[in-house]
Write an enzyme that holds these catalytic residues in place. Sequence first.
Site, PDB file in Angstrom:
ATOM      1  N   HIS A 219      40.086  17.174 -43.203  1.00 51.59           N
ATOM      2  CA  HIS A 219      40.100  17.039 -43.874  1.00 51.59           C
ATOM      3  C   HIS A 219      41.595  18.051 -45.235  1.00 51.59           C
ATOM      4  O   HIS A 219      40.941  18.921 -45.011  1.00 51.59           O
ATOM      5  CB  HIS A 219      39.151  17.011 -45.021  1.00 51.59           C
ATOM      6  CG  HIS A 219      39.218  15.911 -46.116  1.00 51.59           C
ATOM      7  ND1 HIS A 219      38.102  16.334 -47.044  1.00 51.59           N
ATOM      8  CD2 HIS A 219      39.965  15.247 -47.154  1.00 51.59           C
ATOM      9  CE1 HIS A 219      38.346  15.927 -47.977  1.00 51.59           C
ATOM     10  NE2 HIS A 219      39.171  14.753 -48.085  1.00 51.59           N
TER      11      HIS A 219
ATOM     12  N   ASN B  86      33.165  15.597 -50.740  1.00 51.38           N
ATOM     13  CA  ASN B  86      33.680  14.512 -51.612  1.00 51.38           C
ATOM     14  C   ASN B  86      32.039  13.914 -51.548  1.00 51.38           C
ATOM     15  O   ASN B  86      32.072  13.065 -52.862  1.00 51.38           O
ATOM     16  CB  ASN B  86      34.459  13.358 -50.085  1.00 51.38           C
ATOM     17  CG  ASN B  86      35.616  13.537 -51.079  1.00 51.38           C
ATOM     18  OD1 ASN B  86      36.081  14.577 -51.538  1.00 51.38           O
ATOM     19  ND2 ASN B  86      36.658  13.179 -50.020  1.00 51.38           N
TER      20      ASN B  86
ATOM     21  N   SER C 230      38.309  10.979 -44.963  1.00 49.30           N
ATOM     22  CA  SER C 230      37.314  11.603 -46.160  1.00 49.30           C
ATOM     23  C   SER C 230      36.434  11.158 -46.410  1.00 49.30           C
ATOM     24  O   SER C 230      35.539  12.423 -47.353  1.00 49.30           O
ATOM     25  CB  SER C 230      38.384  12.141 -47.919  1.00 49.30           C
ATOM     26  OG  SER C 230      38.810  10.765 -48.500  1.00 49.30           O
TER      27      SER C 230
ATOM     28  N   GLU D 130      38.747  21.063 -44.925  1.00 45.64           N
ATOM     29  CA  GLU D 130      37.579  21.394 -44.636  1.00 45.64           C
ATOM     30  C   GLU D 130      37.697  21.041 -43.147  1.00 45.64           C
ATOM     31  O   GLU D 130      37.990  19.410 -43.183  1.00 45.64           O
ATOM     32  CB  GLU D 130      36.949  19.873 -45.516  1.00 45.64           C
ATOM     33  CG  GLU D 130      35.704  20.036 -45.402  1.00 45.64           C
ATOM     34  CD  GLU D 130      34.968  18.801 -46.588  1.00 45.64           C
ATOM     35  OE1 GLU D 130      33.880  19.522 -47.095  1.00 45.64           O
ATOM     36  OE2 GLU D 130      35.791  17.564 -46.750  1.00 45.64           O
TER      37      GLU D 130
END
Length: 697
Positions: A433, A483, A412, A445
């Site tokens: 992800h 993130n 991540s 992602e």
Amino acid sequence: MSEVVTYNRDGSIGVITVNYPPVNALSHAVRSGLLAALEQGEQDADAKVLLVVCEGRTFIAGADIREFGKPMQEPGLPSVINRIEDASKPVVAAIHGTALGGGLEVALGCHYRVALASAKVGLPEVKLGLLPGAGGTQRLPRLAGAQKALEMITTGDFVAAGEALALGILDAVEDGSDIRAVGLAFAQQIADAGKPVRKVRELTDKIDADKGSDVFERFRAGLQQKARGLFAPFKCLDAVEAAFNLPFFDGLKRERELFMECMASPQRAGLIHAFFAEREASKVKGLAKDTPVRDVRSVGIIGAGTMGGGIAMNFANVGIPVILLEVKQDALDKGLAIIRRNYENSAKKGKLTQAQVEERMALITPSLAYEDFSQVDLVIEAVFENMAIKKEIFARLDEVCKPGAILASNTSTLDIDEIASATTRPQDVVGMHFFSPANVMKLLENVRGSQTSDEVKATVMAVAKKIRKVGVLVGNCYGFVGNRMLHQRGAEAMALVNEGATPQQVDKVLTDLGYPMGQFAMSDLAGIDVGYRIREERRKAGENVPASWMDKLAEQGRLGQKTQAGVYKYEEGSRKPIPDPEVEQLIAAFRQEQGITPREITDQEILERCMYVMINEGAKILEEGIADRSLDIDVVWIFGYGFPAYRGGPMFWADQIGLDSILDTVKRFHDTLGGEQWKPAALLEQLVREGRKFGDL
Ligand code: 3HC
């Protein structure tokens, strides 16, 4: 005659054919074409019954959303549908694919409806912040009654043909795939039996039965819980209620007024932006449409923890076999038991049959040996965030996997290029992800490394579709798109608590904005140890990551929901966060240790600091080309973090607030709070200078 709607006759049936790819949406050309074809059919003395049927993959899927916001061109849809209902001969709608929104409303204006068994019908306008505005709220209850009409219209959920038949929405359902043949045969039966026109608007039994019922109050109370913050569901309810309280044409008028209110609502703009953004995201900038896509018929997953298990379920759900690898037998057993429990829970809720549970479990083969990956087409590594371990794993995969296998990491945050450097095939290495819980959250992602081949990029985007996720392709940097922005918000939320806010105050501002949960409730869900480990990694790498009271939580074993204590406490079996005086004390002690005197913090400051720091970071992400378009960022946030779709995503939201006022505030925080995160993004400054928005890029 319009090119998109044609009229011809087949024996005694006058056939009106709509052919407006991709989904036969009711554009101006289709609306006027329908009118012209209807008139031709009425004048055709040899046509006893008229049939409306569509070419391509579906019946009419609704009004043409692309025309919304532009001046309406006559004829409007309600008058076209009233005209169909007033036709002098019976009109039959033959439905395949999906009859949605204005499409179902056209069918409800027809006198009879036949569908293929594979078809679905629905009024999904509410999902676009609207209500059915062409008679749907008045005609559907006349066929299906108040309860079902309210369910369908306030949720927007589709109903399969079989159920629609049972509800009285359809008159017949046929097997097969040739809708024209099915429609012609049904229309012929109507003609042979000499059946009359049957206007839905004249049906009264269901209206009389439900008049004065408490169903409306029950729905209103239910919506107050389920549709918190939303505008359209309540308007849908008002419109359906009008069908029971007003004569038909007055009800239509009321429906139109409510429809126009929805049309003018910012939530409508946000939801329609989200609808198109989701579809645009799948079209990757710079990736040729005809880029070859590799077959993915089998998958290897490393790590049977929460993430790995959830990822495995996604593939098993669509029939793709998975080999699930762990280092130790007991971790493997535990992982499989959790997957089984998840499936059993779905079965208990009636979402799966026991046979389906077994079928899916049978697709997941446990393994302790990397050699078992020798023939898989795709491997997804889902172990915890540690670069050294990931590199070891990828070196091992490089040895055992067949040429052409895609080697993906579910990291991540970590650098995909560095992971790829552990292999001799960086062109086949990519980030995939997933978001927790991986079997539920819709976002995937996909992260391109600097050497990832186009074929691999195209394949992981196709895999997203295959497993029913929304794929977004982004560039490689710390935390990627989601993130990276989340970490800025998280740091700001933590700082706000350091300065005097409570975690529950911060969370409430975020849930009031429409997020399903706040920053701290989310940390508890993901596990306090996850963030802690990431901060520790960064500290080890020599970064200046300040000490925080959340580190202390992790060190005390308060790891979040899984230990029933984190930022909040949790009662046995409950996910409801409860503020914990112990944590308040811990925070107070931390403030004292750091020499901070707490101050009163307003909700507005929380909103601006949590959101604008994300917007500023989003602008930097665009500037650096990590996201290709602002809509990609919006999609990441809507589908990965539950950002309210009715606000269109954070970048669309920022455009609505006004970039100039956001920039002013960012500058003010830069002056007062300092820090790289508040340094205004050059792109934000440029857009304000040029009077443009993110959406204009
Ligand atoms: N208007 C304009 N374009 C539409 C459209 C619509 N109603 N529905 C779909 N499209 C476009 C999509 O944008 C996409 O375009 P693209 O290829 O350029 O990206 C293309 O059609 C194909 O759509 P999908 O990728 O979504 O294809 P799927 O096969 O996965 O799904 C679908 C098809 C189920 C029809 C899905 O597109 C859908 O749910 N569409 C929206 C249906 C809807 O909400 N209808 C109500 C509209 S509002 C209304 O009718 C108001 C009325 O009450 C007055």
